[in-house]
Scaffold this active site. Structure first.
Site, mmCIF file in Angstrom:
data_model
loop_
_atom_site.group_PDB
_atom_site.id
_atom_site.type_symbol
_atom_site.label_atom_id
_atom_site.label_comp_id
_atom_site.label_asym_id
_atom_site.label_seq_id
_atom_site.Cartn_x
_atom_site.Cartn_y
_atom_site.Cartn_z
ATOM 1 N N HIS A 1 4.224 -0.595 6.662
ATOM 2 C CA HIS A 1 3.395 0.594 6.929
ATOM 3 C C HIS A 1 4.321 1.660 7.505
ATOM 4 O O HIS A 1 5.263 2.090 6.845
ATOM 5 C CB HIS A 1 2.244 0.162 7.843
ATOM 6 C CG HIS A 1 1.162 1.168 8.054
ATOM 7 N ND1 HIS A 1 1.045 2.318 7.334
ATOM 8 C CD2 HIS A 1 0.108 1.188 8.929
ATOM 9 C CE1 HIS A 1 -0.014 2.998 7.753
ATOM 10 N NE2 HIS A 1 -0.603 2.336 8.724
ATOM 11 N N HIS B 1 3.585 1.834 -3.123
ATOM 12 C CA HIS B 1 2.424 2.178 -2.326
ATOM 13 C C HIS B 1 1.233 1.380 -2.804
ATOM 14 O O HIS B 1 1.082 1.157 -4.004
ATOM 15 C CB HIS B 1 2.116 3.690 -2.440
ATOM 16 C CG HIS B 1 1.265 4.184 -1.325
ATOM 17 N ND1 HIS B 1 -0.104 4.098 -1.356
ATOM 18 C CD2 HIS B 1 1.586 4.737 -0.132
ATOM 19 C CE1 HIS B 1 -0.578 4.590 -0.230
ATOM 20 N NE2 HIS B 1 0.414 4.982 0.534
ATOM 21 N N ASP C 1 7.595 8.026 3.376
ATOM 22 C CA ASP C 1 8.630 7.623 4.324
ATOM 23 C C ASP C 1 10.035 7.829 3.777
ATOM 24 O O ASP C 1 10.996 7.940 4.543
ATOM 25 C CB ASP C 1 8.439 6.147 4.707
ATOM 26 C CG ASP C 1 7.178 5.949 5.528
ATOM 27 O OD1 ASP C 1 6.939 6.787 6.408
ATOM 28 O OD2 ASP C 1 6.438 4.995 5.260
ATOM 29 N N ARG D 1 -16.932 -7.006 10.704
ATOM 30 C CA ARG D 1 -16.757 -8.442 10.915
ATOM 31 C C ARG D 1 -16.924 -9.122 9.552
ATOM 32 O O ARG D 1 -18.034 -9.520 9.193
ATOM 33 C CB ARG D 1 -17.819 -8.917 11.912
ATOM 34 C CG ARG D 1 -17.548 -10.174 12.690
ATOM 35 C CD ARG D 1 -17.298 -11.352 11.820
ATOM 36 N NE ARG D 1 -17.232 -12.599 12.561
ATOM 37 C CZ ARG D 1 -16.864 -13.732 12.003
ATOM 38 N NH1 ARG D 1 -16.516 -13.771 10.718
ATOM 39 N NH2 ARG D 1 -16.844 -14.848 12.705
HETATM 40 N N1 COA Z 1 10.987 -2.642 -3.495
HETATM 41 C C1 COA Z 1 11.117 -3.549 -4.489
HETATM 42 N N2 COA Z 1 10.080 -4.013 -5.198
HETATM 43 C C2 COA Z 1 8.863 -3.543 -4.879
HETATM 44 C C3 COA Z 1 8.657 -2.599 -3.877
HETATM 45 C C4 COA Z 1 9.776 -2.139 -3.170
HETATM 46 N N3 COA Z 1 9.649 -1.246 -2.205
HETATM 47 N N4 COA Z 1 7.339 -2.310 -3.799
HETATM 48 C C5 COA Z 1 6.740 -3.060 -4.710
HETATM 49 N N5 COA Z 1 7.647 -3.804 -5.359
HETATM 50 C C6 COA Z 1 7.383 -4.750 -6.417
HETATM 51 C C7 COA Z 1 6.957 -6.092 -5.836
HETATM 52 O O1 COA Z 1 8.077 -6.918 -5.584
HETATM 53 C C8 COA Z 1 6.089 -6.615 -6.917
HETATM 54 O O2 COA Z 1 6.911 -7.096 -7.955
HETATM 55 P P1 COA Z 1 6.539 -8.443 -8.716
HETATM 56 O O3 COA Z 1 5.225 -8.160 -9.382
HETATM 57 O O4 COA Z 1 7.687 -8.631 -9.641
HETATM 58 O O5 COA Z 1 6.421 -9.486 -7.652
HETATM 59 C C9 COA Z 1 5.366 -5.385 -7.437
HETATM 60 O O6 COA Z 1 6.260 -4.301 -7.164
HETATM 61 C C10 COA Z 1 4.023 -5.126 -6.754
HETATM 62 O O7 COA Z 1 4.258 -5.039 -5.365
HETATM 63 P P2 COA Z 1 3.210 -5.452 -4.234
HETATM 64 O O8 COA Z 1 3.933 -5.709 -2.957
HETATM 65 O O9 COA Z 1 2.303 -6.519 -4.721
HETATM 66 O O10 COA Z 1 2.364 -4.145 -4.129
HETATM 67 P P3 COA Z 1 1.406 -3.806 -2.944
HETATM 68 O O11 COA Z 1 0.468 -2.801 -3.454
HETATM 69 O O12 COA Z 1 0.838 -4.990 -2.281
HETATM 70 O O13 COA Z 1 2.451 -3.220 -1.872
HETATM 71 C C11 COA Z 1 3.675 -1.927 -0.471
HETATM 72 C C12 COA Z 1 2.567 -1.943 -1.504
HETATM 73 C C13 COA Z 1 3.732 -0.538 0.183
HETATM 74 C C14 COA Z 1 3.396 -2.963 0.639
HETATM 75 C C15 COA Z 1 5.014 -2.272 -1.163
HETATM 76 O O14 COA Z 1 5.241 -1.347 -2.204
HETATM 77 C C16 COA Z 1 6.155 -2.306 -0.210
HETATM 78 O O15 COA Z 1 6.379 -3.321 0.466
HETATM 79 N N6 COA Z 1 6.931 -1.181 -0.078
HETATM 80 C C17 COA Z 1 8.007 -1.097 0.840
HETATM 81 C C18 COA Z 1 7.478 -0.756 2.229
HETATM 82 C C19 COA Z 1 7.104 0.685 2.364
HETATM 83 O O16 COA Z 1 7.828 1.579 1.961
HETATM 84 N N7 COA Z 1 5.952 0.917 3.007
HETATM 85 C C20 COA Z 1 5.458 2.249 3.265
HETATM 86 C C21 COA Z 1 4.186 2.488 2.511
HETATM 87 S S1 COA Z 1 3.630 4.163 2.716
#
Ligand code: COA
Length: 381
Positions: free
Chosen positions: A222, A270, A321, A365
């Site tokens: 986040h 995202h 970010d 909840r």
């Molecule tokens: N770097 C590398 N791979 C990434 C990635 C990143 N920053 N974000 C997503 N991916 C990949 C995942 O590994 C996954 O690949 P796979 O299907 O081969 O396993 C795919 O993209 C989907 O990612 P997922 O984590 O399931 O998506 P999500 O919607 O749950 O996650 C975030 C969203 C933000 C948690 C994720 O993109 C992330 O961890 N980003 C980095 C942290 C960040 O910058 N957070 C700030 C958000 S504003």
């Protein structure tokens, strides 16, 4: 209950209504109370945006003057808050300082237990006015410097930079900082805002809700991502004066290696936006201005190299970010202070949600699907 009925991470679940902001991933747009965030970043002060989020409309001239005067009058920390910060080690994470400071500010507020709409608004404005001094005080004590008291002849952003660095910032820097504050202010039901709403739903007080939200924001999935971006840059190697194309090549190579190792690279991806974060172009433009102002093409090389390699390999776009991290770095903030800067802005959105939740409350909840052992019993004695 089948696995398909469980919405892991609440992905795709609509849990309530809100009139505060609208995120539209289809059109990559973000509206605060109906206004596109790009327009607000171009033309509104952060003070106006704060009012808009709390009240639903932009302020009149008188209303803005009233808010500005309240904010300026409530900037200085009490000796109790300073003493509480001083008790914390200088090597703890600054988010821990922010979280503790909000708790102490809340405990000392004369209307701490009054959650009437009027008291809630006053506490929201007060906390918003106080928080820049928490960040500035903490950064300076970590650097072994004396605190700089606020100046009431400066606006929110100018004063924030003044208290942080003890000198008046260049107007271009002030403007880029203001843009970051506007863009970070609100983003619907993200993890920290939802945390604030869950806490509010128990009828706990506003400062408890914000304290919990800060805990949620700390995580690198986040808010913590903005500082994680700078750690990535540092890992690749920041070389002031390096030509941009060389930095770009080093960053591309680093990213290819990181993705081959299946690393998650912070600042990309995202949960809601899958085709790009609506706030990135505006923040990237602010970063461009800072790169030019400070003459740091090397950082832009790193930025472009990572972005291009990620796009090429996985088509994952940067989030807010990503440009915010290097912008704050150029301004001179310590990397660990980046997420507290996010707090300073998001206090506006969080507290608007606290008030919205309280006005139409239902205890949050959810249920869970139990997968532990069946009923069993202690051995007979
Ligand atoms: N770097 C590398 N791979 C990434 C990635 C990143 N920053 N974000 C997503 N991916 C990949 C995942 O590994 C996954 O690949 P796979 O299907 O081969 O396993 C795919 O993209 C989907 O990612 P997922 O984590 O399931 O998506 P999500 O919607 O749950 O996650 C975030 C969203 C933000 C948690 C994720 O993109 C992330 O961890 N980003 C980095 C942290 C960040 O910058 N957070 C700030 C958000 S504003």
């Amino acid at each position: 209950m089948s696995d398909s009925e469980i919405k892991k991470g609440l992905a795709g679940v609509v849990v309530d209504q809100t009139a505060i902001s609208k995120v539209n991933p289809e059109t990559n747009s973000l509206l605060y109370r109906g206004y596109p965030v790009q327009e607000l970043a171009a033309r509104a002060s952060f003070e106006e945006v704060a009012w808009l989020l709390w009240h639903g409309e932009l302020p009149s001239a008188d209303e803005l003057a009233e808010l500005v005067s309240f904010e300026r009058a409530n900037r200085a920390l009490t000796p109790q808050v300073k003493a509480a910060i001083d008790l914390l080690p200088t090597d703890c994470h600054p988010m821990d300082v922010g979280r503790t400071a909000v708790s102490v500010i809340g405990a000392g507020h004369p209307r701490a237990e009054d959650s009437s709409p009027e008291a809630e608004l006053e506490k929201a404005k007060h906390l918003w006015a106080q928080f820049p001094a928490v960040v500035a005080y903490d950064q300076r004590r970590r650097r072994g410097l004396d605190p700089v008291e606020p100046r009431d002849d400066l606006d929110y952003s100018e004063n924030f930079l003044w208290m942080s660095f003890g000198e008046q910032a260049h107007p271009a820097v002030v403007d880029a900082f203001r843009v970051s504050m506007v863009l970070y202010a609100e983003h619907s039901f993200n993890a920290s805002t939802f945390t604030a709403r869950v806490i509010t739903s128990t009828l706990a007080d506003l400062h408890s809700a914000v304290t919990g939200a800060i805990g949620a924001l700390k995580g690198p999935l986040h808010g913590g991502a903005n500082e994680a971006v700078m750690h990535t840059f540092a890992e690749i190697g920041i070389r002031d004066g390096e030509p941009a194309d060389q930095a770009l090549e080093r960053a591309r190579t680093w990213m290819e290696q990181a993705l081959a190792e299946k690393r998650k690279v912070m600042g990309f991806g995202h949960r809601v936006y899958k085709n790009g974060d609506s706030r990135v172009p505006t923040m990237k433009a602010a970063l461009d201005r800072m790169v030019e102002h400070y003459g740091r093409d090397d950082l832009m090389g790193l930025y472009d190299g990572l972005e291009q390699a990620m796009e090429h390999a996985k088509q994952i776009k940067p989030n807010l970010d990503y440009p915010a991290g290097p912008t704050y770095h150029l301004m001179g903030f310590d990397t660990a202070m980046f997420t507290p800067l996010f707090i300073a802005s998001r206090i506006t959105g969080w507290t608007a949600h606290v008030m919205e939740q309280r006005a139409a409350n239902a205890l949050i909840r959810p249920l869970s699907d139990y997968v532990g052992p069946d009923e069993r019993h202690l051995p007979q004695l």
